[in-house]
Design a protein around this motif. Structure first.
Motif, PDB file in Angstrom:
ATOM      1  N   GLU A 263       0.815  -1.221   0.000  1.00  0.00           N
ATOM      2  CA  GLU A 263       0.000   0.000   0.000  1.00  0.00           C
ATOM      3  C   GLU A 263       0.845   1.266   0.000  1.00  0.00           C
ATOM      4  OE1 GLU A 263       0.692  -1.094   4.323  1.00  0.00           O
ATOM      5  OE2 GLU A 263       0.284  -2.197   2.483  1.00  0.00           O
ATOM      6  N   MET A 264       2.140   1.146   0.325  1.00  0.00           N
ATOM      7  CA  MET A 264       3.020   2.316   0.335  1.00  0.00           C
ATOM      8  C   MET A 264       3.629   2.589  -1.034  1.00  0.00           C
ATOM      9  SD  MET A 264       4.716   2.005   4.137  1.00  0.00           S
ATOM     10  CE  MET A 264       6.089   3.050   3.770  1.00  0.00           C
ATOM     11  N   GLY A 265       3.309   1.779  -2.010  1.00  0.00           N
ATOM     12  CA  GLY A 265       3.824   1.995  -3.351  1.00  0.00           C
ATOM     13  C   GLY A 265       5.266   1.534  -3.478  1.00  0.00           C
ATOM     14  N   SER A 266       5.788   1.689  -4.647  1.00  0.00           N
ATOM     15  CA  SER A 266       7.149   1.251  -4.929  1.00  0.00           C
ATOM     16  C   SER A 266       8.178   2.261  -4.432  1.00  0.00           C
ATOM     17  CB  SER A 266       7.338   1.067  -6.437  1.00  0.00           C
ATOM     18  OG  SER A 266       8.699   0.830  -6.723  1.00  0.00           O
ATOM     19  N   PRO A 267       9.236   1.787  -3.785  1.00  0.00           N
ATOM     20  CA  PRO A 267      10.330   2.693  -3.410  1.00  0.00           C
ATOM     21  C   PRO A 267      10.984   3.345  -4.628  1.00  0.00           C
ATOM     22  CG  PRO A 267      10.520   0.619  -2.226  1.00  0.00           C
ATOM     23  CD  PRO A 267       9.444   0.443  -3.256  1.00  0.00           C
ATOM     24  N   GLU A 268      10.811   2.730  -5.785  1.00  0.00           N
ATOM     25  CA  GLU A 268      11.409   3.269  -7.016  1.00  0.00           C
ATOM     26  C   GLU A 268      10.763   4.587  -7.441  1.00  0.00           C
ATOM     27  OE1 GLU A 268      14.185   1.979  -8.196  1.00  0.00           O
ATOM     28  OE2 GLU A 268      13.999   0.473  -6.616  1.00  0.00           O
ATOM     29  N   LEU A 269       9.601   4.908  -6.882  1.00  0.00           N
ATOM     30  CA  LEU A 269       8.935   6.171  -7.211  1.00  0.00           C
ATOM     31  C   LEU A 269       9.639   7.375  -6.582  1.00  0.00           C
ATOM     32  CD1 LEU A 269       5.221   5.058  -6.678  1.00  0.00           C
ATOM     33  CD2 LEU A 269       6.440   5.339  -8.857  1.00  0.00           C
ATOM     34  N   TRP A 270      10.478   7.113  -5.583  1.00  0.00           N
ATOM     35  CA  TRP A 270      11.138   8.187  -4.836  1.00  0.00           C
ATOM     36  C   TRP A 270      12.444   8.601  -5.499  1.00  0.00           C
ATOM     37  CZ3 TRP A 270       9.146  10.596  -0.579  1.00  0.00           C
ATOM     38  CH2 TRP A 270       8.001  10.023  -0.031  1.00  0.00           C
ATOM     39  N   ASP A 271      12.749   9.878  -5.416  1.00  0.00           N
ATOM     40  CA  ASP A 271      14.072  10.382  -5.809  1.00  0.00           C
ATOM     41  C   ASP A 271      14.918  10.358  -4.547  1.00  0.00           C
ATOM     42  OD1 ASP A 271      16.358  11.881  -6.402  1.00  0.00           O
ATOM     43  OD2 ASP A 271      15.272  13.201  -7.780  1.00  0.00           O
ATOM     44  N   TRP A 272      15.666   9.289  -4.355  1.00  0.00           N
ATOM     45  CA  TRP A 272      16.408   9.067  -3.116  1.00  0.00           C
ATOM     46  C   TRP A 272      17.542  10.063  -2.916  1.00  0.00           C
ATOM     47  CZ3 TRP A 272      14.365   6.502   0.706  1.00  0.00           C
ATOM     48  CH2 TRP A 272      13.297   5.644   0.414  1.00  0.00           C
ATOM     49  N   ASP A 273      18.064  10.638  -4.001  1.00  0.00           N
ATOM     50  CA  ASP A 273      19.077  11.689  -3.848  1.00  0.00           C
ATOM     51  C   ASP A 273      18.480  12.900  -3.135  1.00  0.00           C
ATOM     52  OD1 ASP A 273      21.057  10.186  -5.079  1.00  0.00           O
ATOM     53  OD2 ASP A 273      20.673  11.052  -7.069  1.00  0.00           O
ATOM     54  N   VAL A 274      17.257  13.250  -3.486  1.00  0.00           N
ATOM     55  CA  VAL A 274      16.575  14.379  -2.839  1.00  0.00           C
ATOM     56  C   VAL A 274      16.274  14.043  -1.378  1.00  0.00           C
ATOM     57  CG1 VAL A 274      14.470  15.783  -2.830  1.00  0.00           C
ATOM     58  CG2 VAL A 274      15.631  15.275  -4.992  1.00  0.00           C
ATOM     59  N   VAL A 275      15.740  12.852  -1.127  1.00  0.00           N
ATOM     60  CA  VAL A 275      15.437  12.434   0.249  1.00  0.00           C
ATOM     61  C   VAL A 275      16.705  12.509   1.095  1.00  0.00           C
ATOM     62  CG1 VAL A 275      14.746  10.484   1.708  1.00  0.00           C
ATOM     63  CG2 VAL A 275      13.514  10.937  -0.435  1.00  0.00           C
ATOM     64  N   ASN A 276      17.795  11.927   0.591  1.00  0.00           N
ATOM     65  CA  ASN A 276      19.049  11.898   1.351  1.00  0.00           C
ATOM     66  C   ASN A 276      19.652  13.284   1.540  1.00  0.00           C
ATOM     67  OD1 ASN A 276      18.968   9.124   1.743  1.00  0.00           O
ATOM     68  ND2 ASN A 276      20.002   8.723  -0.199  1.00  0.00           N
ATOM     69  N   ARG A 277      19.499  14.148   0.556  1.00  0.00           N
ATOM     70  CA  ARG A 277      20.033  15.511   0.682  1.00  0.00           C
ATOM     71  C   ARG A 277      19.350  16.247   1.834  1.00  0.00           C
ATOM     72  NH1 ARG A 277      18.645  17.801  -4.065  1.00  0.00           N
ATOM     73  NH2 ARG A 277      17.009  19.093  -3.202  1.00  0.00           N
ATOM     74  N   HIS A 278      18.030  16.162   1.892  1.00  0.00           N
ATOM     75  CA  HIS A 278      17.302  16.849   2.962  1.00  0.00           C
ATOM     76  C   HIS A 278      17.568  16.212   4.323  1.00  0.00           C
ATOM     77  CE1 HIS A 278      15.141  19.812   0.633  1.00  0.00           C
ATOM     78  NE2 HIS A 278      14.789  18.876  -0.232  1.00  0.00           N
ATOM     79  N   ALA A 279      17.541  14.898   4.375  1.00  0.00           N
ATOM     80  CA  ALA A 279      17.789  14.209   5.650  1.00  0.00           C
ATOM     81  C   ALA A 279      19.203  14.490   6.144  1.00  0.00           C
ATOM     82  CB  ALA A 279      17.554  12.708   5.501  1.00  0.00           C
ATOM     83  N   SER A 280      20.179  14.436   5.264  1.00  0.00           N
ATOM     84  CA  SER A 280      21.579  14.696   5.652  1.00  0.00           C
ATOM     85  C   SER A 280      21.758  16.115   6.170  1.00  0.00           C
ATOM     86  CB  SER A 280      22.511  14.478   4.458  1.00  0.00           C
ATOM     87  OG  SER A 280      22.505  13.135   4.073  1.00  0.00           O
ATOM     88  N   ARG A 281      21.089  17.057   5.542  1.00  0.00           N
ATOM     89  CA  ARG A 281      21.169  18.457   5.968  1.00  0.00           C
ATOM     90  C   ARG A 281      20.651  18.612   7.406  1.00  0.00           C
ATOM     91  NH1 ARG A 281      17.269  22.102   5.605  1.00  0.00           N
ATOM     92  NH2 ARG A 281      15.973  20.749   4.303  1.00  0.00           N
ATOM     93  N   LEU A 282      19.534  17.958   7.706  1.00  0.00           N
ATOM     94  CA  LEU A 282      18.971  18.042   9.054  1.00  0.00           C
ATOM     95  C   LEU A 282      19.829  17.287  10.074  1.00  0.00           C
ATOM     96  CD1 LEU A 282      15.205  17.645   8.117  1.00  0.00           C
ATOM     97  CD2 LEU A 282      16.406  19.762   8.756  1.00  0.00           C
ATOM     98  N   VAL A 283      20.368  16.147   9.680  1.00  0.00           N
ATOM     99  CA  VAL A 283      21.256  15.378  10.563  1.00  0.00           C
ATOM    100  C   VAL A 283      22.500  16.190  10.895  1.00  0.00           C
ATOM    101  CG1 VAL A 283      22.814  13.370  10.601  1.00  0.00           C
ATOM    102  CG2 VAL A 283      20.411  13.086   9.934  1.00  0.00           C
TER     103      VAL A 283
END
Length: 165
Positions: A135-155
């Motif tokens: 129900e959460m859909g495919s992980p392939e739909l995500w742009d993981w570079d964008v996710v990691n950029r934002h998460a890394s910035r906050l970390v």
């Protein structure tokens, strides 16, 4: 990717501003109040007010989901039906779900310090678990570079602030 750091309550504003500084995030409660839809926080100020309101009500732990639309992906809200009588007078709540959602958790138990945690799934973890949560859909739909950029910035910010506390 995740980090848990203790920062001074006076540094909370910097963390909240950083959430909104890059992109136009959709920030919501990770789990709603009982029998209510999840609240949305369009600004750092609205998020701060919510955190402090719950802190003043002696609810010491707050969790929020951060979604950056540029990361694409699939975000859903699922209804959680409570067992009858489990929570007197309440029947359900809602929770945000999405492989690339960034979680921000703040624990106010040890004031004037706050324990802040930023956590997000990795692409590999999402792929490994995706068959169990279709129900959460495919992980392939995500742009993981964008996710990691934002998460890394906050970390990075949390780690920097913890060193200053």
């Amino acid at each position: 990717m995740q980090t848990t750091q203790k920062i001074a309550i006076t540094q909370l504003e910097e963390v909240l501003n950083a959430v909104y500084d890059s992109g136009s995030p959709v920030v919501k409660q990770a789990t709603s109040d009982f029998d209510q839809p999840t609240k949305v926080f369009p600004t750092a100020e609205s998020l701060r007010e919510d955190m402090l309101r719950y802190k003043d009500l002696n609810r010491v732990f707050n969790c929020y989901s951060i979604y950056y639309p540029e990361a694409k992906g699939s975000v859903t809200e699922r209804r959680i039906d409570l067992n009858p009588g489990a929570v007197s007078g309440h029947t359900h709540r809602f929770a945000a779900a999405g492989w690339g959602l960034i979680q921000l958790q703040c624990n106010f138990r040890d004031q004037p310090m706050i324990e802040c945690r930023v956590a997000v799934n990795s692409k590999v973890r999402a792929q490994n678990w995706s068959s169990l949560y279709p129900e959460m859909g495919s992980p392939e739909l995500w742009d993981w570079d964008v996710v990691n950029r934002h998460a890394s910035r906050l970390v990075r910010l949390l780690r920097k602030l913890a060193k200053q506390s």
